[in-house]
Design a protein around this motif. Structure first.
Motif, PDB file in Angstrom:
ATOM      1  N   ALA A   1      39.208   3.099  63.980  1.00 21.27           N
ATOM      2  CA  ALA A   1      39.044   1.655  63.592  1.00 21.27           C
ATOM      3  C   ALA A   1      37.430   1.417  63.110  1.00 21.27           C
ATOM      4  O   ALA A   1      37.088   0.501  62.328  1.00 21.27           O
ATOM      5  CB  ALA A   1      38.814   0.618  64.952  1.00 21.27           C
TER       6      ALA A   1
ATOM      7  N   ARG B   1      36.909  -6.426  67.469  1.00 20.62           N
ATOM      8  CA  ARG B   1      35.691  -6.044  67.020  1.00 20.62           C
ATOM      9  C   ARG B   1      34.604  -6.302  68.186  1.00 20.62           C
ATOM     10  O   ARG B   1      33.575  -6.908  67.996  1.00 20.62           O
ATOM     11  CB  ARG B   1      34.958  -6.864  65.880  1.00 20.62           C
ATOM     12  CG  ARG B   1      35.767  -6.957  64.628  1.00 20.62           C
ATOM     13  CD  ARG B   1      36.270  -5.675  64.022  1.00 20.62           C
ATOM     14  NE  ARG B   1      35.076  -4.788  63.535  1.00 20.62           N
ATOM     15  CZ  ARG B   1      35.249  -3.869  62.660  1.00 20.62           C
ATOM     16  NH1 ARG B   1      36.557  -3.269  62.566  1.00 20.62           N
ATOM     17  NH2 ARG B   1      34.463  -3.155  62.254  1.00 20.62           N
TER      18      ARG B   1
ATOM     19  N   ALA C   1      43.529   1.228  67.841  1.00 22.62           N
ATOM     20  CA  ALA C   1      42.611   0.751  66.892  1.00 22.62           C
ATOM     21  C   ALA C   1      42.984  -0.351  66.320  1.00 22.62           C
ATOM     22  O   ALA C   1      42.013  -0.896  65.930  1.00 22.62           O
ATOM     23  CB  ALA C   1      43.147   1.841  66.008  1.00 22.62           C
TER      24      ALA C   1
ATOM     25  N   THR D   1      40.131  -3.395  65.895  1.00 24.53           N
ATOM     26  CA  THR D   1      39.919  -3.809  64.399  1.00 24.53           C
ATOM     27  C   THR D   1      40.045  -5.452  64.570  1.00 24.53           C
ATOM     28  O   THR D   1      39.289  -6.021  63.853  1.00 24.53           O
ATOM     29  CB  THR D   1      40.929  -3.479  63.588  1.00 24.53           C
ATOM     30  OG1 THR D   1      40.753  -1.943  63.295  1.00 24.53           O
ATOM     31  CG2 THR D   1      40.617  -3.925  62.167  1.00 24.53           C
TER      32      THR D   1
END
Length: 277
Positions: free
Chosen positions: A162, A132, A125, A129
């Motif tokens: 996320a 992206r 995650a 993050t």
């Protein structure tokens, strides 16, 4: 097409492969009009998966200017081979023009669908993050290998944690998936590049020369994809090699819809808007 014509076509393919495997040409087509170039993360259960399922990322990099990063979720179960496998992975990704991201010092261990650990989800995650990505590749839920099934669950839970907007591309290798919706052709040069990259995993192919069998795997995807993507009874695509994916749009970390079923021939350059149409 007659048997003689089929055999002649395969002889032509194999002759061209022999010439290309040593140094397949890179393609740097002018990116097609569309959305801005994106970033693709390949969550690979093992070093070598980036080559086996890498058709879509390779074409996006070459034809739409995308950045592609392979995430080495594990470096294999043999601890003594992990540094060597990382070195082989760097060589393979250099052939494909992919970057490499290592999860921890030695990759994750004991990745299984029935034993997902919170810290494993958190690690993936955090990558989602940070980067992206517009596109995420991961095995489908029933890909018949414990690490592949484990990585599927990890990635799905990490996307949810996320809360990213992305497209999840489910891949297949150890077993086929039921509902693929994208058939992505690779031409002779790009197929040769995938094989040449796979050949860099020298320690693995010494025990099993599976890089030589990759063309058969890609050819079988054309056979299956002609029916599963185009529809039962439709004329099969007129190309030799392709890879099947299931593309799923995710919003705020949750799957919302499958993308429409489509075939992506090599003669038509990919653009970033393929993930929104």
């Amino acid at each position: 097409m007659s048997l003689e014509a089929d055999l002649a076509r395969w002889r032509e393919h194999l002759t061209r492969f022999a010439a290309l495997l040593g140094n397949p040409p890179d393609r740097h087509a002018t990116p097609a009009p569309g959305a801005a170039p994106g970033h693709c993360l390949i969550f690979a259960p093992h070093p070598d998966d980036e080559c086996i399922v890498g058709a879509l990322p390779l074409r996006l990099r070459q034809e739409a200017g995308w950045r592609v990063s392979n995430v080495a979720v594990t470096l294999g179960s043999n601890a003594e081979r992990r540094e060597a496998r990382w070195a082989e992975l760097l060589d393979a990704c250099a052939v494909l023009g992919f970057g490499c991201i290592r999860v921890g010092e030695d990759g994750l261990s004991d990745v299984r669908a029935d034993a997902v650990k919170p810290e494993q989800v958190e690690a993936l995650a955090a990558l989602l993050t940070e980067h992206r990505p517009a596109l995420v590749l991961a095995p489908h839920a029933d890909d018949d290998n414990p690490s592949h099934r484990g990585v599927h669950r990890l990635v799905v839970e990490a996307i949810a944690a996320a809360k990213v907007d992305t497209v999840l591309a489910l891949t297949e290798f150890w077993s086929t998936q039921d509902q693929p919706n994208a058939l992505v052709e690779t031409n002779i040069a790009d197929t040769a590049r995938l094989i040449a990259a796979l050949e860099r995993h020298t320690g693995e192919i010494e025990r099993n020369p599976y890089h030589l069998r990759l063309p058969a795997f890609l050819a079988d995807a054309v056979r299956r994809g002609g029916e599963l993507v185009l529809g039962a009874g439709e004329a099969p695509p007129d190309f030799a090699f392709a890879t099947l994916y299931r593309l799923i749009a995710c919003r705020a970390g949750q799957p919302v819809a499958d993308l429409p079923r489509r075939v992506f021939p090599a003669a038509q350059a990919l653009s970033s808007d393929l993930l929104t149409s």
